[in-house]
Design a protein around this motif. Structure first.
Motif, PDB file in Angstrom:
ATOM      1  N   PRO A  18      -9.313  -9.067 -29.321  1.00  0.00           N
ATOM      2  CA  PRO A  18      -9.753  -8.712 -30.676  1.00  0.00           C
ATOM      3  C   PRO A  18     -10.061  -7.223 -30.716  1.00  0.00           C
ATOM      4  CG  PRO A  18     -11.525  -9.823 -29.465  1.00  0.00           C
ATOM      5  CD  PRO A  18     -10.302  -9.847 -28.576  1.00  0.00           C
ATOM      6  N   SER A  20     -11.291  -4.358 -33.681  1.00  0.00           N
ATOM      7  CA  SER A  20     -11.632  -4.064 -35.071  1.00  0.00           C
ATOM      8  C   SER A  20     -10.694  -3.031 -35.646  1.00  0.00           C
ATOM      9  CB  SER A  20     -13.042  -3.480 -35.159  1.00  0.00           C
ATOM     10  OG  SER A  20     -13.967  -4.489 -34.950  1.00  0.00           O
ATOM     11  N   MET A  43     -13.075  -8.730 -34.968  1.00  0.00           N
ATOM     12  CA  MET A  43     -14.421  -9.278 -35.196  1.00  0.00           C
ATOM     13  C   MET A  43     -14.820  -9.220 -36.684  1.00  0.00           C
ATOM     14  SD  MET A  43     -17.742  -7.344 -33.684  1.00  0.00           S
ATOM     15  CE  MET A  43     -17.468  -5.763 -34.446  1.00  0.00           C
ATOM     16  N   GLN A  71     -12.877 -14.248 -34.406  1.00  0.00           N
ATOM     17  CA  GLN A  71     -14.105 -13.871 -33.710  1.00  0.00           C
ATOM     18  C   GLN A  71     -15.217 -13.531 -34.701  1.00  0.00           C
ATOM     19  OE1 GLN A  71     -14.838  -9.988 -31.761  1.00  0.00           O
ATOM     20  NE2 GLN A  71     -14.910 -11.147 -29.865  1.00  0.00           N
ATOM     21  N   LYS A 140     -16.723 -14.076 -25.708  1.00  0.00           N
ATOM     22  CA  LYS A 140     -16.266 -12.850 -25.038  1.00  0.00           C
ATOM     23  C   LYS A 140     -17.486 -11.996 -24.725  1.00  0.00           C
ATOM     24  CE  LYS A 140     -12.891  -9.098 -25.585  1.00  0.00           C
ATOM     25  NZ  LYS A 140     -13.643  -7.913 -26.015  1.00  0.00           N
ATOM     26  N   TYR A 178     -16.690   2.677 -22.820  1.00  0.00           N
ATOM     27  CA  TYR A 178     -15.301   2.586 -22.334  1.00  0.00           C
ATOM     28  C   TYR A 178     -15.080   3.535 -21.163  1.00  0.00           C
ATOM     29  CZ  TYR A 178     -14.406  -0.433 -26.220  1.00  0.00           C
ATOM     30  OH  TYR A 178     -14.457  -1.504 -27.071  1.00  0.00           O
ATOM     31  N   ASN A 201     -10.375  -9.020 -18.624  1.00  0.00           N
ATOM     32  CA  ASN A 201      -9.985  -8.008 -19.612  1.00  0.00           C
ATOM     33  C   ASN A 201     -10.484  -6.627 -19.195  1.00  0.00           C
ATOM     34  OD1 ASN A 201     -11.602  -6.838 -22.460  1.00  0.00           O
ATOM     35  ND2 ASN A 201      -9.371  -6.871 -22.395  1.00  0.00           N
ATOM     36  N   ASP A 203      -8.499  -2.419 -19.266  1.00  0.00           N
ATOM     37  CA  ASP A 203      -7.637  -1.436 -18.598  1.00  0.00           C
ATOM     38  C   ASP A 203      -6.307  -1.988 -18.094  1.00  0.00           C
ATOM     39  OD1 ASP A 203      -9.704   0.280 -19.036  1.00  0.00           O
ATOM     40  OD2 ASP A 203     -10.448   0.265 -16.978  1.00  0.00           O
ATOM     41  N   GLY A 225      -5.840  -5.291 -24.645  1.00  0.00           N
ATOM     42  CA  GLY A 225      -6.241  -4.656 -25.899  1.00  0.00           C
ATOM     43  C   GLY A 225      -5.427  -3.407 -26.155  1.00  0.00           C
ATOM     44  N   ARG A 226      -5.963  -2.261 -25.706  1.00  0.00           N
ATOM     45  CA  ARG A 226      -5.342  -0.974 -26.020  1.00  0.00           C
ATOM     46  C   ARG A 226      -3.913  -0.857 -25.491  1.00  0.00           C
ATOM     47  NH1 ARG A 226     -10.267   2.210 -23.628  1.00  0.00           N
ATOM     48  NH2 ARG A 226     -10.125   0.353 -22.294  1.00  0.00           N
TER      49      ARG A 226
HETATM   50  C1  LIG Z   1     -10.721   0.076 -31.363  1.00  0.00           C
HETATM   51  C2  LIG Z   1     -11.291  -1.103 -30.640  1.00  0.00           C
HETATM   52  C3  LIG Z   1     -11.840  -2.139 -31.345  1.00  0.00           C
HETATM   53  C4  LIG Z   1     -12.397  -3.237 -30.673  1.00  0.00           C
HETATM   54  N1  LIG Z   1     -12.892  -4.277 -31.397  1.00  0.00           N
HETATM   55  C5  LIG Z   1     -13.355  -5.373 -30.751  1.00  0.00           C
HETATM   56  C6  LIG Z   1     -13.765  -6.522 -31.473  1.00  0.00           C
HETATM   57  O1  LIG Z   1     -13.685  -6.582 -32.700  1.00  0.00           O
HETATM   58  N2  LIG Z   1     -14.248  -7.572 -30.743  1.00  0.00           N
HETATM   59  C7  LIG Z   1     -14.315  -7.555 -29.372  1.00  0.00           C
HETATM   60  O2  LIG Z   1     -14.749  -8.530 -28.764  1.00  0.00           O
HETATM   61  N3  LIG Z   1     -13.911  -6.490 -28.673  1.00  0.00           N
HETATM   62  C8  LIG Z   1     -13.413  -5.417 -29.328  1.00  0.00           C
HETATM   63  N4  LIG Z   1     -12.938  -4.366 -28.607  1.00  0.00           N
HETATM   64  C9  LIG Z   1     -12.890  -4.466 -27.139  1.00  0.00           C
HETATM   65  C10 LIG Z   1     -11.539  -5.034 -26.691  1.00  0.00           C
HETATM   66  O3  LIG Z   1     -11.380  -6.360 -27.127  1.00  0.00           O
HETATM   67  C11 LIG Z   1     -11.420  -4.987 -25.158  1.00  0.00           C
HETATM   68  O4  LIG Z   1     -12.439  -5.775 -24.609  1.00  0.00           O
HETATM   69  C12 LIG Z   1     -11.530  -3.583 -24.593  1.00  0.00           C
HETATM   70  O5  LIG Z   1     -10.772  -2.656 -25.366  1.00  0.00           O
HETATM   71  C13 LIG Z   1     -11.047  -3.526 -23.141  1.00  0.00           C
HETATM   72  O6  LIG Z   1      -9.715  -3.976 -23.038  1.00  0.00           O
HETATM   73  P1  LIG Z   1      -8.458  -2.965 -22.971  1.00  0.00           P
HETATM   74  O7  LIG Z   1      -8.748  -1.982 -21.885  1.00  0.00           O
HETATM   75  O8  LIG Z   1      -7.290  -3.850 -22.691  1.00  0.00           O
HETATM   76  O9  LIG Z   1      -8.380  -2.280 -24.299  1.00  0.00           O
HETATM   77  C14 LIG Z   1     -12.395  -3.282 -29.267  1.00  0.00           C
HETATM   78  C15 LIG Z   1     -11.833  -2.220 -28.550  1.00  0.00           C
HETATM   79  C16 LIG Z   1     -11.277  -1.141 -29.207  1.00  0.00           C
HETATM   80  C17 LIG Z   1     -10.652  -0.025 -28.411  1.00  0.00           C
END
Ligand SMILES: Cc1cc2nc3c(=O)[nH]c(=O)nc-3n(C[C@H](O)[C@H](O)[C@H](O)COP(=O)(O)O)c2cc1C
Length: 331
Positions: A18, A20, A43, A71, A140, A178, A201, A203, A225-226
Protein backbone atom coordinates in the motif's frame (compact mmCIF):
# COMPACT_ATOMS: atom_id res chain seq x y z
CA UNK A 1 5.13 -21.18 -2.94
CA UNK A 2 1.57 -20.33 -2.07
CA UNK A 3 -0.15 -18.76 0.93
CA UNK A 4 -3.69 -18.63 2.23
CA UNK A 5 -5.22 -15.49 3.65
CA UNK A 6 -8.40 -16.99 5.00
CA UNK A 7 -10.13 -18.52 1.97
CA UNK A 8 -7.99 -16.57 -0.52
CA UNK A 9 -5.22 -18.63 -2.02
CA UNK A 10 -2.35 -16.44 -3.19
CA UNK A 11 -0.38 -18.69 -5.50
CA UNK A 12 2.44 -16.23 -6.07
CA UNK A 13 3.06 -14.36 -2.81
CA UNK A 14 4.70 -11.32 -4.36
CA UNK A 15 2.53 -8.47 -3.14
CA UNK A 16 2.17 -4.81 -4.06
CA UNK A 17 2.60 -2.56 -0.99
CA UNK A 18 0.00 0.00 0.00
CA UNK A 19 1.36 3.45 -0.89
CA UNK A 20 -0.60 6.64 -0.23
CA UNK A 21 -1.20 8.63 -3.38
CA UNK A 22 0.25 5.84 -5.53
CA UNK A 23 -1.51 2.47 -5.28
CA UNK A 24 -4.87 3.80 -6.38
CA UNK A 25 -7.14 1.75 -8.66
CA UNK A 26 -5.44 2.85 -11.94
CA UNK A 27 -1.97 1.89 -10.66
CA UNK A 28 -3.22 -1.44 -9.28
CA UNK A 29 -4.82 -2.16 -12.65
CA UNK A 30 -1.44 -1.61 -14.34
CA UNK A 31 0.28 -3.96 -11.91
CA UNK A 32 -2.48 -6.56 -12.27
CA UNK A 33 -2.10 -6.52 -16.07
CA UNK A 34 1.27 -8.20 -15.61
CA UNK A 35 0.39 -10.23 -12.55
CA UNK A 36 0.83 -9.83 -8.81
CA UNK A 37 -0.05 -12.04 -5.86
CA UNK A 38 -2.14 -9.34 -4.20
CA UNK A 39 -2.25 -5.55 -4.56
CA UNK A 40 -2.98 -3.39 -1.53
CA UNK A 41 -4.84 -0.12 -1.92
CA UNK A 42 -3.48 3.05 -0.31
CA UNK A 43 -4.23 3.66 3.36
CA UNK A 44 -7.53 5.33 4.24
CA UNK A 45 -8.01 6.96 7.62
CA UNK A 46 -10.74 5.12 9.50
CA UNK A 47 -12.41 8.40 10.44
CA UNK A 48 -12.58 9.45 6.77
CA UNK A 49 -14.01 6.19 5.50
CA UNK A 50 -17.57 7.12 6.39
CA UNK A 51 -17.18 10.76 5.32
CA UNK A 52 -18.33 10.28 1.74
CA UNK A 53 -15.63 12.72 0.53
CA UNK A 54 -14.73 12.43 -3.17
CA UNK A 55 -11.08 11.82 -2.38
CA UNK A 56 -11.90 9.00 0.02
CA UNK A 57 -14.38 7.45 -2.37
CA UNK A 58 -11.69 7.47 -5.05
CA UNK A 59 -9.26 5.78 -2.67
CA UNK A 60 -11.77 3.07 -1.88
CA UNK A 61 -12.61 2.34 -5.50
CA UNK A 62 -12.59 -1.28 -6.66
CA UNK A 63 -9.91 -1.88 -9.29
CA UNK A 64 -12.09 -4.23 -11.25
CA UNK A 65 -10.39 -7.59 -10.84
CA UNK A 66 -9.22 -10.09 -8.28
CA UNK A 67 -9.03 -9.77 -4.54
CA UNK A 68 -9.52 -6.23 -3.21
CA UNK A 69 -7.28 -5.51 -0.22
CA UNK A 70 -8.09 -2.25 1.56
CA UNK A 71 -5.96 -0.76 4.32
CA UNK A 72 -7.38 1.32 7.15
CA UNK A 73 -5.55 3.37 9.77
CA UNK A 74 -6.69 4.86 13.03
CA UNK A 75 -6.57 4.92 16.78
CA UNK A 76 -10.18 4.52 17.85
CA UNK A 77 -11.36 0.88 17.98
CA UNK A 78 -15.05 1.76 17.43
CA UNK A 79 -14.29 3.96 14.42
CA UNK A 80 -11.94 1.34 13.01
CA UNK A 81 -14.65 -1.31 13.42
CA UNK A 82 -17.18 0.91 11.58
CA UNK A 83 -14.61 1.59 8.88
CA UNK A 84 -13.95 -2.14 8.45
CA UNK A 85 -17.68 -2.87 8.12
CA UNK A 86 -18.04 -0.08 5.57
CA UNK A 87 -15.13 -1.10 3.35
CA UNK A 88 -16.29 -4.71 3.38
CA UNK A 89 -19.79 -3.58 2.35
CA UNK A 90 -18.12 -1.63 -0.46
CA UNK A 91 -16.42 -4.79 -1.75
CA UNK A 92 -13.18 -5.25 0.22
CA UNK A 93 -12.12 -8.91 0.31
CA UNK A 94 -9.33 -8.29 2.83
CA UNK A 95 -9.02 -5.54 5.46
CA UNK A 96 -5.48 -4.57 6.38
CA UNK A 97 -4.69 -2.59 9.52
CA UNK A 98 -1.87 -0.04 9.29
CA UNK A 99 0.54 -0.17 12.22
CA UNK A 100 3.56 0.84 10.19
CA UNK A 101 3.04 4.38 8.96
CA UNK A 102 5.76 6.62 10.41
CA UNK A 103 4.26 9.96 9.34
CA UNK A 104 3.87 12.47 12.15
CA UNK A 105 0.31 13.36 11.10
CA UNK A 106 -0.49 9.70 11.66
CA UNK A 107 1.72 8.85 14.64
CA UNK A 108 0.94 12.28 16.14
CA UNK A 109 -2.63 10.99 16.18
CA UNK A 110 -1.26 7.83 17.83
CA UNK A 111 -2.12 5.67 14.85
CA UNK A 112 0.13 3.85 12.37
CA UNK A 113 3.45 2.82 13.87
CA UNK A 114 2.72 4.71 17.12
CA UNK A 115 0.58 1.71 18.03
CA UNK A 116 3.74 -0.37 18.30
CA UNK A 117 4.45 1.70 21.43
CA UNK A 118 1.05 0.93 22.90
CA UNK A 119 0.32 -2.75 22.46
CA UNK A 120 -2.80 -2.58 24.66
CA UNK A 121 -4.38 -0.09 22.27
CA UNK A 122 -3.11 -2.11 19.31
CA UNK A 123 -4.83 -5.15 20.81
CA UNK A 124 -8.13 -3.26 21.22
CA UNK A 125 -8.03 -2.05 17.61
CA UNK A 126 -7.21 -5.47 16.18
CA UNK A 127 -9.96 -7.10 18.25
CA UNK A 128 -12.49 -4.49 17.12
CA UNK A 129 -11.62 -4.77 13.44
CA UNK A 130 -11.45 -8.57 13.49
CA UNK A 131 -14.77 -8.69 15.31
CA UNK A 132 -16.44 -6.36 12.81
CA UNK A 133 -15.06 -7.84 9.64
CA UNK A 134 -16.56 -10.84 7.86
CA UNK A 135 -13.51 -11.03 5.57
CA UNK A 136 -9.90 -11.86 6.54
CA UNK A 137 -8.00 -9.20 8.45
CA UNK A 138 -4.26 -8.66 7.91
CA UNK A 139 -1.80 -6.37 9.66
CA UNK A 140 1.18 -4.39 8.41
CA UNK A 141 3.82 -3.20 10.84
CA UNK A 142 7.44 -2.15 11.19
CA UNK A 143 10.06 -3.98 13.25
CA UNK A 144 9.28 -1.71 16.20
CA UNK A 145 9.29 1.93 17.26
CA UNK A 146 13.06 2.23 17.63
CA UNK A 147 16.14 0.03 17.99
CA UNK A 148 15.52 -0.42 21.69
CA UNK A 149 12.00 -1.72 21.18
CA UNK A 150 11.81 -4.05 18.20
CA UNK A 151 8.62 -5.77 19.32
CA UNK A 152 7.22 -6.93 15.98
CA UNK A 153 7.27 -10.61 17.07
CA UNK A 154 5.18 -9.75 20.15
CA UNK A 155 2.67 -7.70 18.17
CA UNK A 156 2.47 -10.46 15.56
CA UNK A 157 1.62 -13.02 18.26
CA UNK A 158 -1.09 -10.76 19.68
CA UNK A 159 -2.52 -10.31 16.20
CA UNK A 160 -2.50 -14.03 15.46
CA UNK A 161 -4.30 -14.76 18.74
CA UNK A 162 -7.00 -12.26 17.74
CA UNK A 163 -7.55 -13.91 14.37
CA UNK A 164 -5.36 -11.87 12.02
CA UNK A 165 -4.53 -14.00 8.98
CA UNK A 166 -1.31 -12.50 7.62
CA UNK A 167 1.42 -10.19 8.88
CA UNK A 168 3.58 -7.94 6.73
CA UNK A 169 6.75 -6.51 8.26
CA UNK A 170 8.60 -3.56 6.79
CA UNK A 171 12.12 -4.25 8.08
CA UNK A 172 12.74 -0.83 9.60
CA UNK A 173 11.84 0.80 12.87
CA UNK A 174 9.55 3.80 12.92
CA UNK A 175 12.44 6.02 13.96
CA UNK A 176 14.38 5.02 10.87
CA UNK A 177 11.58 6.33 8.65
CA UNK A 178 13.11 5.33 5.27
CA UNK A 179 16.78 5.66 6.23
CA UNK A 180 19.31 2.83 6.41
CA UNK A 181 18.52 -0.60 5.04
CA UNK A 182 15.56 -2.84 5.78
CA UNK A 183 16.62 -5.62 8.16
CA UNK A 184 15.34 -8.75 6.43
CA UNK A 185 17.03 -11.06 8.95
CA UNK A 186 15.04 -9.61 11.83
CA UNK A 187 11.83 -10.55 10.03
CA UNK A 188 12.73 -14.20 10.66
CA UNK A 189 12.04 -13.56 14.37
CA UNK A 190 8.48 -12.63 13.42
CA UNK A 191 8.19 -15.65 11.15
CA UNK A 192 9.23 -17.92 14.03
CA UNK A 193 6.78 -16.28 16.43
CA UNK A 194 3.59 -17.13 14.50
CA UNK A 195 2.02 -19.78 12.29
CA UNK A 196 0.14 -17.41 9.97
CA UNK A 197 1.88 -16.24 6.78
CA UNK A 198 4.53 -13.55 7.23
CA UNK A 199 5.46 -11.30 4.33
CA UNK A 200 8.76 -9.42 4.23
CA UNK A 201 8.94 -5.86 2.94
CA UNK A 202 11.49 -3.12 2.38
CA UNK A 203 14.08 -2.24 -0.27
CA UNK A 204 13.25 -4.96 -2.79
CA UNK A 205 14.12 -3.38 -6.13
CA UNK A 206 15.75 -6.28 -8.00
CA UNK A 207 15.02 -9.96 -8.45
CA UNK A 208 18.17 -10.74 -6.46
CA UNK A 209 16.86 -8.56 -3.58
CA UNK A 210 13.67 -10.61 -3.49
CA UNK A 211 15.61 -13.88 -3.40
CA UNK A 212 17.99 -12.66 -0.68
CA UNK A 213 15.12 -11.23 1.33
CA UNK A 214 13.28 -14.57 1.24
CA UNK A 215 16.42 -16.44 2.27
CA UNK A 216 17.29 -14.09 5.12
CA UNK A 217 13.78 -13.65 6.48
CA UNK A 218 12.40 -17.14 5.86
CA UNK A 219 9.18 -15.27 5.05
CA UNK A 220 6.30 -16.75 3.10
CA UNK A 221 6.29 -13.95 0.55
CA UNK A 222 7.61 -10.51 -0.30
CA UNK A 223 5.93 -7.15 -0.67
CA UNK A 224 7.19 -4.56 -3.13
CA UNK A 225 6.54 -0.83 -2.86
CA UNK A 226 8.85 1.73 -4.44
CA UNK A 227 10.38 -0.91 -6.70
CA UNK A 228 7.15 -0.94 -8.70
CA UNK A 229 7.03 2.82 -9.26
CA UNK A 230 7.33 3.37 -13.01
CA UNK A 231 7.77 -0.42 -13.30
CA UNK A 232 4.33 -1.98 -12.84
CA UNK A 233 5.72 -5.20 -14.29
CA UNK A 234 8.32 -5.61 -11.53
CA UNK A 235 6.20 -7.86 -9.22
CA UNK A 236 5.50 -10.13 -12.22
CA UNK A 237 9.21 -10.16 -13.04
CA UNK A 238 9.92 -11.35 -9.49
CA UNK A 239 7.20 -13.99 -9.71
CA UNK A 240 8.69 -15.31 -12.95
CA UNK A 241 12.18 -15.45 -11.44
CA UNK A 242 10.95 -17.31 -8.35
CA UNK A 243 9.30 -19.84 -10.66
CA UNK A 244 12.51 -20.14 -12.69
CA UNK A 245 10.82 -18.65 -15.75
CA UNK A 246 12.12 -16.07 -18.18
CA UNK A 247 10.56 -12.62 -18.20
CA UNK A 248 10.70 -10.30 -21.18
CA UNK A 249 10.99 -6.69 -20.19
CA UNK A 250 8.84 -4.24 -22.11
CA UNK A 251 10.48 -2.19 -24.85
CA UNK A 252 10.45 1.62 -24.74
CA UNK A 253 7.43 1.84 -27.11
CA UNK A 254 5.66 -0.77 -25.00
CA UNK A 255 6.40 1.24 -21.87
CA UNK A 256 5.01 4.25 -23.73
CA UNK A 257 1.81 2.36 -24.47
CA UNK A 258 1.52 1.35 -20.84
CA UNK A 259 2.04 4.92 -19.75
CA UNK A 260 -0.59 6.17 -22.20
CA UNK A 261 -3.07 3.68 -20.77
CA UNK A 262 -2.08 4.48 -17.18
CA UNK A 263 -2.28 8.22 -17.78
CA UNK A 264 -5.69 8.05 -19.48
CA UNK A 265 -7.00 5.84 -16.68
CA UNK A 266 -5.73 8.28 -14.05
CA UNK A 267 -7.27 11.31 -15.77
CA UNK A 268 -10.58 9.49 -16.21
CA UNK A 269 -10.67 8.45 -12.56
CA UNK A 270 -11.32 11.91 -11.10
CA UNK A 271 -11.56 15.62 -11.79
CA UNK A 272 -9.00 16.68 -14.39
CA UNK A 273 -6.86 19.09 -12.36
CA UNK A 274 -6.13 16.99 -9.31
CA UNK A 275 -5.56 13.99 -11.54
CA UNK A 276 -3.10 15.88 -13.80
CA UNK A 277 -1.15 16.74 -10.67
CA UNK A 278 -1.38 13.25 -9.15
CA UNK A 279 -0.24 11.71 -12.45
CA UNK A 280 2.98 13.77 -12.53
CA UNK A 281 4.88 11.56 -10.12
CA UNK A 282 4.15 8.55 -12.30
CA UNK A 283 5.38 10.46 -15.38
CA UNK A 284 8.62 11.17 -13.55
CA UNK A 285 9.15 7.50 -12.69
CA UNK A 286 8.39 6.19 -16.17
CA UNK A 287 10.68 8.88 -17.60
CA UNK A 288 13.65 7.13 -15.98
CA UNK A 289 13.48 4.52 -18.77
CA UNK A 290 14.27 7.11 -21.43
CA UNK A 291 17.71 8.07 -22.68
CA UNK A 292 16.83 11.71 -22.15
CA UNK A 293 14.40 11.81 -19.23
CA UNK A 294 14.96 15.50 -18.67
CA UNK A 295 13.58 16.56 -22.06
CA UNK A 296 10.41 14.55 -21.41
CA UNK A 297 10.04 15.81 -17.85
CA UNK A 298 10.46 19.43 -18.96
CA UNK A 299 7.59 19.02 -21.41
CA UNK A 300 5.15 17.22 -19.15
CA UNK A 301 5.76 18.37 -15.58
CA UNK A 302 4.15 21.77 -15.98
CA UNK A 303 1.59 20.84 -18.64
CA UNK A 304 -1.99 21.27 -17.46
CA UNK A 305 -3.69 19.89 -20.55
CA UNK A 306 -3.76 16.07 -20.59
CA UNK A 307 -3.66 16.10 -24.42
CA UNK A 308 -0.26 17.82 -24.31
CA UNK A 309 1.03 15.11 -21.98
CA UNK A 310 -0.39 12.28 -24.09
CA UNK A 311 1.26 13.76 -27.17
CA UNK A 312 4.62 14.02 -25.38
CA UNK A 313 4.40 10.39 -24.19
CA UNK A 314 3.68 9.31 -27.74
CA UNK A 315 6.71 11.12 -29.15
CA UNK A 316 9.31 10.50 -26.44
CA UNK A 317 8.53 6.81 -26.06
CA UNK A 318 8.25 6.32 -29.85
CA UNK A 319 4.88 4.66 -29.41
CA UNK A 320 3.85 2.87 -32.56
CA UNK A 321 7.40 2.03 -33.60
CA UNK A 322 8.96 -1.38 -33.22
CA UNK A 323 12.19 -1.04 -31.25
CA UNK A 324 13.76 -4.35 -30.35
CA UNK A 325 13.63 -5.74 -26.86
CA UNK A 326 17.37 -5.18 -26.47
CA UNK A 327 16.72 -1.44 -26.59
CA UNK A 328 14.57 -1.53 -23.48
CA UNK A 329 16.11 0.33 -20.57
CA UNK A 330 13.86 -1.37 -18.09
CA UNK A 331 16.28 -3.59 -16.22
C1 LIG B 1 4.95 7.30 -0.92
C2 LIG B 1 4.72 6.17 0.03
C3 LIG B 1 3.47 5.97 0.56
C4 LIG B 1 3.25 4.93 1.47
N1 LIG B 1 1.99 4.72 1.95
C5 LIG B 1 1.76 3.66 2.76
C6 LIG B 1 0.44 3.35 3.18
O1 LIG B 1 -0.54 4.00 2.80
N2 LIG B 1 0.30 2.28 4.03
C7 LIG B 1 1.36 1.52 4.44
O2 LIG B 1 1.17 0.56 5.19
N3 LIG B 1 2.60 1.78 4.04
C8 LIG B 1 2.82 2.82 3.19
N4 LIG B 1 4.08 3.04 2.73
C9 LIG B 1 5.15 2.09 3.08
C10 LIG B 1 5.25 0.99 2.02
O3 LIG B 1 4.09 0.20 2.01
C11 LIG B 1 6.47 0.09 2.30
O4 LIG B 1 6.31 -0.51 3.55
C12 LIG B 1 7.78 0.85 2.28
O5 LIG B 1 7.84 1.76 1.19
C13 LIG B 1 8.97 -0.11 2.19
O6 LIG B 1 8.88 -0.92 1.04
P1 LIG B 1 9.68 -0.58 -0.33
O7 LIG B 1 11.11 -0.39 0.04
O8 LIG B 1 9.43 -1.77 -1.19
O9 LIG B 1 9.09 0.68 -0.87
C14 LIG B 1 4.30 4.07 1.84
C15 LIG B 1 5.57 4.28 1.29
C16 LIG B 1 5.80 5.30 0.39
C17 LIG B 1 7.17 5.48 -0.21
Amino acid sequence: MSIFIGQHQISDPVLLAPMSGITDAPFRRMVKRFGVGLAFAEMVAGRHVLSGQDRTNRMLRHDGSGVQAIQIAGRDPAIMADAARFVVDQGADIVDINMGCPAKQVTGGYAGSALMRDLDQARRIIAAVAGASRVPVTLKMRTGWDDASRNAPELARIAEDLGVQMITVHGRTRCQFYKGRADWRFISDVKQAVRIPVVANGDITTVADAQTCLEQSGADGVMIGRGAQGRPWFPAQVIAALQGQAFTLPTIPEIGELLLAHYRDLIDSGDTWPMVRIARKHLGWYAAHLDDPRAFRTEVMTAEDPEVVLDAIDRHFSVGTDLSVSQARAA
